[in-house]
Design a protein around this motif. Structure first.
Motif, PDB file in Angstrom:
ATOM      1  N   SER A  39      41.570 -11.955  64.386  1.00 44.30           N
ATOM      2  CA  SER A  39      42.482 -13.057  63.510  1.00 44.30           C
ATOM      3  C   SER A  39      42.708 -14.350  64.213  1.00 44.30           C
ATOM      4  O   SER A  39      43.319 -14.108  65.419  1.00 44.30           O
ATOM      5  N   THR A  40      42.194 -15.353  63.834  1.00 44.91           N
ATOM      6  CA  THR A  40      42.520 -16.748  64.468  1.00 44.91           C
ATOM      7  C   THR A  40      42.799 -17.677  63.546  1.00 44.91           C
ATOM      8  O   THR A  40      42.546 -17.365  62.454  1.00 44.91           O
ATOM      9  N   THR A  41      43.057 -18.992  64.067  1.00 46.65           N
ATOM     10  CA  THR A  41      43.128 -20.268  63.012  1.00 46.65           C
ATOM     11  C   THR A  41      41.742 -20.392  62.112  1.00 46.65           C
ATOM     12  O   THR A  41      42.025 -20.956  61.094  1.00 46.65           O
ATOM     13  N   SER A  42      40.910 -19.741  62.572  1.00 53.94           N
ATOM     14  CA  SER A  42      39.381 -20.101  61.910  1.00 53.94           C
ATOM     15  C   SER A  42      39.094 -19.041  61.018  1.00 53.94           C
ATOM     16  O   SER A  42      38.302 -19.300  59.932  1.00 53.94           O
ATOM     17  N   GLY A  43      39.886 -17.991  60.946  1.00 54.59           N
ATOM     18  CA  GLY A  43      40.011 -17.035  59.888  1.00 54.59           C
ATOM     19  C   GLY A  43      39.784 -15.602  60.580  1.00 54.59           C
ATOM     20  O   GLY A  43      40.295 -15.408  61.781  1.00 54.59           O
TER      21      GLY A  43
END
Length: 333
Positions: free
Chosen positions: A260-264
């Protein structure tokens, strides 16, 4: 100890050889195959002997045989093995011909020997848990079943030509799963199918994409979706809707890591194919067979179950040929 002869030495026979050899209640004694070299290689791997089929079937010390040969030999070998006094576990389907499969059922019944058909997916712990929960009434009255079964890539067209087609070769697992989960056979079958994955499959007279709807006398419905291509992996899911809730069996994944990251949010793909997905089910299937034969318990999957699934496949194939829904009664008439 159940002494076992394995008929066949191909890929699926190797899976079964492992199950037989690792079960504490069975011993793999002999392996036969039309390819003598393949039989010798597999036998050496598992400490068994390579023999002819005649030698396996005539050996009174062999209690049971597992049939993992080509489909067009299944009925003949079931009849020969049961006539020789052997218990039998045979890979699906019973035959490519429904009439031949029914004749085999009748002949085997006269011997009184147990015959189990290898619908291994019944023994998948996830699908089995859905069945058990439904039988306990945890979602009330079952109403709508949805089965998704997509292969990662189509098989060679040479295989398609001898397989009996998508309904008899691939979807037959799902026909049996529907019967297993619903606890009954449907009244009628309707189907749509096309060849959009590989035009060569269509040219060979088969479809590679299909949806079948099963209608039950009490109003329940089951929907089966098959495709020969899912580029992300082996997609095997089940969803059962009831009057008081929903049961789902999701895909088995390559791993459980989720990023889970800011990209999805991303996770692993489904396992690639049946060898990765269903190895525990094959072991559980064999364990159930051994227990039934040695303890005298009822077989969890019967030759009758195999004929029922084949009749559903025949109904779906007939519908594509004539364009009208087909009843199981008419197919079995």
């Amino acid at each position: 100890m159940l002494n076992v002869g394995l008929l066949g030495a191909g890929r699926i026979a190797g899976v079964h050889a492992t199950a037989i050899s690792t079960n504490p209640g069975s011993r793999l004694v002999a392996i036969s195959d039309i390819n003598q070299a393949a039989a010798e290689k597999l036998a050496a791997q598992y400490g068994a002997e390579a023999r002819s089929t005649d030698a396996v079937l005539s050996d009174p010390a062999i209690d049971a045989v597992l049939i993992a040969t080509s489909t067009d030999t299944h009925s003949d070998l079931i009849e020969r093995a049961t006539a020789a006094g052997k218990a039998v576990l045979c890979e699906k389907p019973v035959d490519l011909s429904l009439a031949r499969a029914r004749a085999c059922e009748k002949a085997a019944a006269q011997t009184g020997r147990p015959v189990m058909i290898g619908f291994n997916r019944r023994f998948d712990p996830n699908f089995a848990a859905v069945k058990a929960a439904a039988d306990r009434g945890e979602i009330g009255k079952t109403e709508l079943l949805s089965i998704t079964s997509f292969d990662p890539a189509p098989p060679p067209v040479a295989y398609i030509k001898v397989s009996g087609g998508l309904f008899r070769d691939m979807m037959i697992h799902d026909f049996d799963m529907a019967n297993f989960i619903m606890g009954a056979t449907p009244h009628s079958v309707s189907a749509v199918g096309s060849s959009i994955v590989d035009p060569e499959i269509g040219a060979a007279g088969d479809v590679d994409t299909a949806v079948v709807t099963l209608s039950y006398p009490d109003g329940r419905i089951a929907v089966i979706k098959n495709s020969r291509r899912a580029v992300y992996g082996y997609d095997q899911r089940l969803e059962l809707l009831g009057s008081e809730g929903l049961l789902q069996a999701q895909n088995m994944l390559e791993n459980t890591v989720v990023k889970s990251t800011t990209s999805g949010v991303t996770g692993a793909k489904p396992t690639y194919f049946f060898l990765e997905r269903y190895m525990p089910a094959y072991a559980a299937e064999w364990a159930a067979f051994v227990a039934a034969v040695t303890d005298g318990a009822a077989l969890p999957v019967t030759l009758q179950d195999g004929v029922a699934a084949l009749a559903m496949a025949e109904a779906a194939a007939q519908l594509l040929a004539n364009g009208h829904p087909v009843t199981l009664e008419s197919v079995l008439a």
